[in-house]
Design an enzyme around this catalytic site. Structure first.
Site, PDB file in Angstrom:
ATOM      1  N   LYS A   1      38.706  59.007  25.862  1.00 35.97           N
ATOM      2  CA  LYS A   1      39.896  58.382  25.297  1.00 35.97           C
ATOM      3  C   LYS A   1      40.539  59.294  24.266  1.00 35.97           C
ATOM      4  O   LYS A   1      41.727  59.223  24.024  1.00 35.97           O
ATOM      5  CB  LYS A   1      39.504  57.075  24.591  1.00 35.97           C
ATOM      6  CG  LYS A   1      39.193  55.952  25.553  1.00 35.97           C
ATOM      7  CD  LYS A   1      38.865  54.658  24.820  1.00 35.97           C
ATOM      8  CE  LYS A   1      37.443  54.669  24.323  1.00 35.97           C
ATOM      9  NZ  LYS A   1      36.821  53.355  24.208  1.00 35.97           N
TER      10      LYS A   1
ATOM     11  N   LYS B   1      33.819  65.704  29.581  1.00 33.38           N
ATOM     12  CA  LYS B   1      33.735  64.287  29.937  1.00 33.38           C
ATOM     13  C   LYS B   1      35.114  63.623  29.836  1.00 33.38           C
ATOM     14  O   LYS B   1      35.923  63.982  28.980  1.00 33.38           O
ATOM     15  CB  LYS B   1      32.679  63.704  28.990  1.00 33.38           C
ATOM     16  CG  LYS B   1      32.864  62.367  28.451  1.00 33.38           C
ATOM     17  CD  LYS B   1      31.827  62.081  27.394  1.00 33.38           C
ATOM     18  CE  LYS B   1      32.553  61.998  26.056  1.00 33.38           C
ATOM     19  NZ  LYS B   1      31.802  61.478  24.953  1.00 33.38           N
TER      20      LYS B   1
ATOM     21  N   LYS C   1      32.967  65.915  16.855  1.00 37.28           N
ATOM     22  CA  LYS C   1      34.189  65.307  16.310  1.00 37.28           C
ATOM     23  C   LYS C   1      34.570  65.898  14.967  1.00 37.28           C
ATOM     24  O   LYS C   1      35.740  65.900  14.595  1.00 37.28           O
ATOM     25  CB  LYS C   1      34.023  63.784  16.204  1.00 37.28           C
ATOM     26  CG  LYS C   1      33.900  63.177  17.578  1.00 37.28           C
ATOM     27  CD  LYS C   1      34.228  61.722  17.626  1.00 37.28           C
ATOM     28  CE  LYS C   1      34.427  61.329  19.084  1.00 37.28           C
ATOM     29  NZ  LYS C   1      34.367  59.918  19.321  1.00 37.28           N
TER      30      LYS C   1
HETATM   31  P1  TYM Z   1      33.113  54.271  23.693  1.00 33.27           P
HETATM   32  O1  TYM Z   1      34.138  53.310  23.220  1.00 33.27           O
HETATM   33  O2  TYM Z   1      33.371  55.725  23.517  1.00 33.27           O
HETATM   34  O3  TYM Z   1      32.797  54.039  25.211  1.00 33.27           O
HETATM   35  C1  TYM Z   1      32.416  52.771  25.721  1.00 33.27           C
HETATM   36  C2  TYM Z   1      31.356  52.966  26.806  1.00 33.27           C
HETATM   37  O4  TYM Z   1      31.874  53.801  27.850  1.00 33.27           O
HETATM   38  C3  TYM Z   1      30.953  54.858  28.109  1.00 33.27           C
HETATM   39  N1  TYM Z   1      31.709  56.059  28.496  1.00 33.27           N
HETATM   40  C4  TYM Z   1      31.514  56.741  29.630  1.00 33.27           C
HETATM   41  N2  TYM Z   1      30.678  56.541  30.666  1.00 33.27           N
HETATM   42  C5  TYM Z   1      30.751  57.417  31.695  1.00 33.27           C
HETATM   43  N3  TYM Z   1      31.620  58.460  31.731  1.00 33.27           N
HETATM   44  C6  TYM Z   1      32.471  58.712  30.717  1.00 33.27           C
HETATM   45  N4  TYM Z   1      33.319  59.719  30.763  1.00 33.27           N
HETATM   46  C7  TYM Z   1      32.441  57.815  29.597  1.00 33.27           C
HETATM   47  N5  TYM Z   1      33.146  57.746  28.440  1.00 33.27           N
HETATM   48  C8  TYM Z   1      32.677  56.671  27.778  1.00 33.27           C
HETATM   49  C9  TYM Z   1      30.215  55.065  26.794  1.00 33.27           C
HETATM   50  O5  TYM Z   1      28.966  55.699  27.002  1.00 33.27           O
HETATM   51  C10 TYM Z   1      30.088  53.653  26.283  1.00 33.27           C
HETATM   52  O6  TYM Z   1      28.945  53.024  26.840  1.00 33.27           O
HETATM   53  N6  TYM Z   1      29.532  54.356  20.202  1.00 33.27           N
HETATM   54  C11 TYM Z   1      30.045  53.593  21.320  1.00 33.27           C
HETATM   55  C12 TYM Z   1      30.489  52.193  20.947  1.00 33.27           C
HETATM   56  C13 TYM Z   1      29.451  51.354  20.287  1.00 33.27           C
HETATM   57  C14 TYM Z   1      28.273  50.821  20.903  1.00 33.27           C
HETATM   58  C15 TYM Z   1      27.649  50.049  19.909  1.00 33.27           C
HETATM   59  C16 TYM Z   1      27.747  50.927  22.185  1.00 33.27           C
HETATM   60  C17 TYM Z   1      29.461  50.900  19.010  1.00 33.27           C
HETATM   61  N7  TYM Z   1      28.385  50.128  18.782  1.00 33.27           N
HETATM   62  C18 TYM Z   1      26.441  49.377  20.164  1.00 33.27           C
HETATM   63  C19 TYM Z   1      26.539  50.249  22.433  1.00 33.27           C
HETATM   64  C20 TYM Z   1      25.914  49.500  21.436  1.00 33.27           C
HETATM   65  C21 TYM Z   1      31.281  54.315  21.866  1.00 33.27           C
HETATM   66  O7  TYM Z   1      31.883  55.111  21.218  1.00 33.27           O
HETATM   67  O8  TYM Z   1      31.712  53.886  23.055  1.00 33.27           O
END
Ligand code: TYM
Length: 335
Positions: free
Chosen positions: A201, A198, A117
């Site tokens: 968003k 991947k 990023k």
């Molecule tokens: P975020 O908002 O990017 O994504 C939310 C969840 O979706 C999963 N994900 C995917 N799984 C499969 N294929 C994909 N292409 C894909 N894109 C996203 C992510 O792995 C995630 O589980 N850092 C985290 C948010 C967060 C968090 C936490 C998660 C903040 N604090 C504490 C767990 C525990 C994130 O950016 O998710």
């Protein structure tokens, strides 16, 4: 130590940046919904994490509510889990500071997501650098046992475990060391137009990204237009046939099967029939979610109320854990 909860505690979070997509749903949110009855479950809209990259202040609140609404629509039920907004529980930022003094510059600098990023950016916020520590605080604040996430979060979970173990080693046994749980299929859903990246968003690939709330005709169009590989056989081979393999994973996840079964089902069929079946399976899966979303979005006040009730319950769990961490590091308690 607080007595162990009767069911394993799960915690997970999602950023309110951009609309939820099929990767979020299959990789994470669907597992969250499925785990509500046999887990003590907390799920969080991580609005503070959304601030680590350029964001629109005028839209942040609405995006947070929209993500909360989408999670309810995806089946999270406030009677069976705690659903809340991260910034509504101040303990997240306070524990982050304590953990900032345990995590190291070297380990944060090595985080793949930070490197990706930050690449090519003229200026990178300290928040983006510190992102994984806030995430560790999210998780550790609830004595979490399991963290259901997609594959891209594994490294952040390893960091969380390292920081918790180091804290315990330095200050005495205080924090529960959690583990990641990643689904057996669709843990990394790829972009339909570029199956080597991947689905995301933040990447601008509208045709390659199926949104959770896309209407059926749009889902059909995007999946029919998915980039497939040379040849004609439907075979699971992520390195050699990334496009077809991605669709097989999506199909397997959407139909609760596995990829071997899915590949056998389409053996000998052309890409056209295969893509049509994948689209039908995704449409069937997302249909009820879209319907529920429309009903919930009609009453934003009710969604806000549910999120506030969730925050109240989350505060009650987080408070004593934060207190334990404050005591462990020797902060003078206020009188
Ligand atoms: P975020 O908002 O990017 O994504 C939310 C969840 O979706 C999963 N994900 C995917 N799984 C499969 N294929 C994909 N292409 C894909 N894109 C996203 C992510 O792995 C995630 O589980 N850092 C985290 C948010 C967060 C968090 C936490 C998660 C903040 N604090 C504490 C767990 C525990 C994130 O950016 O998710």
């Amino acid at each position: 130590m607080v007595p162990a909860p009767p069911m394993p505690r799960v915690f997970s979070g999602i950023k309110p940046s951009g609309e939820m997509h099929l990767g979020n749903y299959l990789g994470a949110v669907r597992q969250w919904a499925a785990q509500q009855d046999d887990h003590d479950a907390l799920y969080c809209v991580v609005d503070l994490h959304a601030m680590t990259e350029p964001f629109d202040a005028a839209g942040l609140g609405a995006a947070t509510r929209q993500t909360g609404t989408a999670l309810l629509a995806a089946g999270l039920d406030p009677a069976r889990c705690i659903l809340f907004v991260q910034s509504h529980v101040a303990a997240h930022t306070e524990l982050t500071w304590i953990l900032n003094c345990v995590a190291t510059f070297g380990e944060l600098r090595r985080m793949t997501q930070f490197k990706e990023k930050g690449k090519g950016q003229e200026s990178v916020s300290v928040g983006l650098f510190d992102y994984p520590v806030l995430m560790a605080a999210d998780i550790l604040l609830y004595d979490t046992d399991e963290v259901p996430v997609g594959d891209d979060q594994r490294q952040h979970l390893e960091l969380t475990r390292d920081v918790a173990a180091r804290f315990n080693h330095r200050f005495g046994d205080t924090l529960v060391v959690p583990k990641a749980t990643v689904p057996p299929v669709a843990a990394r859903v790829m972009d339909l137009q570029d199956p080597t990246s991947k689905m995301s968003k933040s990447i601008d690939s509208p045709q390659g990204t199926v949104l959770m709330l896309d209407p059926p005709d749009v889902v059909m169009k995007k999946i029919k237009a998915a980039v497939t590989d040379s040849g004609t056989d439907v075979r699971y081979d992520p390195a050699g046939k990334p496009g077809v393999s991605n669709l097989l994973e999506i199909y397997a996840a959407a139909t609760d099967g596995d990829v071997a079964e899915a590949a056998a089902e389409f053996d000998g069929q052309g890409y056209g029939a295969f893509k049509g079946a994948v689209a039908d399976a995704v449409i069937a899966l997302l249909g009820p979610v879209r319907e529920r979303y429309a009903a919930l979005a009609a009453d934003p006040g009710e969604v806000d109320r549910q999120l506030e009730q969730g925050a109240e319950k989350a505060r009650a769990i987080a408070g004593p854990v934060l207190e334990r961490a404050r005591r462990a590091v020797g902060l003078l308690p206020p009188v």
